[in-house]
Write a protein that holds these residues in place. Structure first.
Motif, short mmCIF file in Angstrom:
data_model
loop_
_atom_site.label_atom_id
_atom_site.label_comp_id
_atom_site.label_asym_id
_atom_site.label_seq_id
_atom_site.Cartn_x
_atom_site.Cartn_y
_atom_site.Cartn_z
N PHE A 1 0.75 -1.27 0.08
CA PHE A 1 0.05 0.03 -0.05
C PHE A 1 0.77 1.25 0.09
N ILE A 2 0.46 2.25 -0.87
CA ILE A 2 1.34 3.22 -1.11
C ILE A 2 0.49 4.71 -0.94
N THR A 3 0.84 5.53 -0.02
CA THR A 3 0.04 6.71 -0.12
C THR A 3 0.83 7.73 -1.24
N GLY A 4 -0.21 8.64 -1.56
CA GLY A 4 0.49 9.70 -2.60
C GLY A 4 0.78 8.96 -3.68
N ALA A 5 0.20 7.87 -4.22
CA ALA A 5 0.65 7.15 -5.41
C ALA A 5 0.49 7.78 -6.61
N ALA A 6 -0.17 8.78 -6.59
CA ALA A 6 -0.35 9.55 -7.81
C ALA A 6 0.61 10.80 -7.94
N GLY A 7 1.57 10.98 -6.70
CA GLY A 7 2.58 12.04 -6.76
C GLY A 7 3.75 11.54 -7.51
N TYR A 8 4.55 12.51 -7.47
CA TYR A 8 6.03 12.16 -8.19
C TYR A 8 6.92 11.17 -7.51
N ASP B 1 -1.50 1.51 -15.05
CA ASP B 1 -0.20 0.82 -14.64
C ASP B 1 -0.48 -0.38 -13.73
N GLU B 2 -1.60 -0.73 -13.64
CA GLU B 2 -1.95 -1.99 -13.00
C GLU B 2 -1.93 -1.89 -11.71
N ILE B 3 -1.99 -0.60 -11.07
CA ILE B 3 -2.07 -0.26 -9.61
C ILE B 3 -3.53 -0.09 -9.17
N TRP B 4 -3.99 -0.87 -8.08
CA TRP B 4 -5.20 -0.76 -7.56
C TRP B 4 -5.50 0.57 -7.02
N PRO B 5 -6.41 1.44 -7.38
CA PRO B 5 -6.53 2.65 -6.54
C PRO B 5 -7.41 2.39 -5.51
N ILE B 6 -7.05 3.17 -4.36
CA ILE B 6 -7.97 3.42 -3.25
C ILE B 6 -7.93 4.71 -3.21
N ILE B 7 -9.31 5.22 -3.28
CA ILE B 7 -9.65 6.64 -3.21
C ILE B 7 -9.88 7.14 -1.93
N VAL C 1 -0.04 -4.14 -5.92
CA VAL C 1 0.15 -2.63 -5.31
C VAL C 1 -1.36 -1.85 -5.14
N TYR C 2 -1.38 -1.29 -4.05
CA TYR C 2 -2.52 -0.47 -4.00
C TYR C 2 -2.12 1.02 -3.55
N GLY C 3 -2.74 1.97 -4.33
CA GLY C 3 -2.19 3.19 -3.99
C GLY C 3 -3.30 4.24 -3.66
N LEU C 4 -3.08 5.11 -2.57
CA LEU C 4 -4.15 5.89 -2.10
C LEU C 4 -3.98 7.12 -3.15
N VAL C 5 -4.93 7.66 -3.53
CA VAL C 5 -5.34 8.97 -4.39
C VAL C 5 -6.70 9.47 -3.97
N ARG C 6 -6.68 10.93 -4.40
CA ARG C 6 -7.66 11.65 -3.68
C ARG C 6 -8.89 11.81 -4.80
N SER C 7 -8.59 11.41 -6.07
CA SER C 7 -9.54 11.67 -7.24
C SER C 7 -9.73 10.24 -8.15
N GLN C 8 -10.92 10.63 -8.78
CA GLN C 8 -11.17 9.48 -9.90
C GLN C 8 -10.28 9.63 -11.00
N GLU C 9 -9.89 10.70 -11.13
CA GLU C 9 -9.06 11.06 -12.42
C GLU C 9 -7.42 10.14 -12.22
N ASP C 10 -7.00 10.60 -10.82
CA ASP C 10 -5.98 9.90 -10.29
C ASP C 10 -6.05 8.28 -10.35
N ALA C 11 -7.06 7.91 -9.92
CA ALA C 11 -7.44 6.46 -10.04
C ALA C 11 -7.27 5.83 -11.23
N HIS C 12 -7.94 6.71 -12.35
CA HIS C 12 -7.90 6.14 -13.50
C HIS C 12 -6.42 5.83 -14.04
N LEU C 13 -5.49 6.83 -13.54
CA LEU C 13 -3.92 6.89 -14.25
C LEU C 13 -3.13 5.61 -13.33
N LEU C 14 -3.52 5.42 -11.96
CA LEU C 14 -2.93 4.13 -11.44
C LEU C 14 -3.34 2.98 -12.12
#
Length: 107
Positions: free
Chosen positions: A4-11, A43-49, A27-40
């Motif tokens: 699990f990675i926080t800030g997964a849409a950040g640099y 890359d085959e990263i499971w978004p957690i909004i 990999v599960y990535g914490l993101v704040r938006s649906q747009e960032d979730a789509h980007l993850l």
């Protein structure tokens, strides 16, 4: 391994997430938006909004992973340090209640 990675849409967070994924980890990535979730998801990263300010938005996934990586920090807010501390406390609390081996990486 499940990560699990926080800030997964950040640099930094996105680079870390992609590196774990490239090695075959789930990999599960914490993101704040649906747009960032789509980007993850591209890359085959499971978004957690969710939001660092609301630990319940990501607490459940912490029960399911072996590794948590804290890559998020809100530099634009005067509450960045407070949010960071809350995130660290949440991860350590959940991990301490598990009988499974857990690792926490702080960046």
């Amino acid at each position: 391994m499940r990560v699990f990675i926080t800030g997964a849409a950040g640099y930094i967070g996105h680079s870390v997430a992609k590196a774990f994924r490239a090695k075959g980890h789930t990999v599960y990535g914490l993101v704040r938006s649906q747009e960032d979730a789509h980007l993850l998801s591209l890359d085959e990263i499971w978004p957690i909004i969710g939001d660092l300010e609301q630990p319940d938005s990501y607490r459940k996934i912490l029960d399911e992973v072996e590794v948590a990586v804290q890559c998020a920090f809100d530099y634009a807010s005067d509450k960045g340090v407070e949010r960071d501390a809350k995130t660290i406390d949440t991860i350590l609390e959940v991990f301490s209640k598990s009988s499974l081996p857990r690792s926490f990486i702080y960046t």
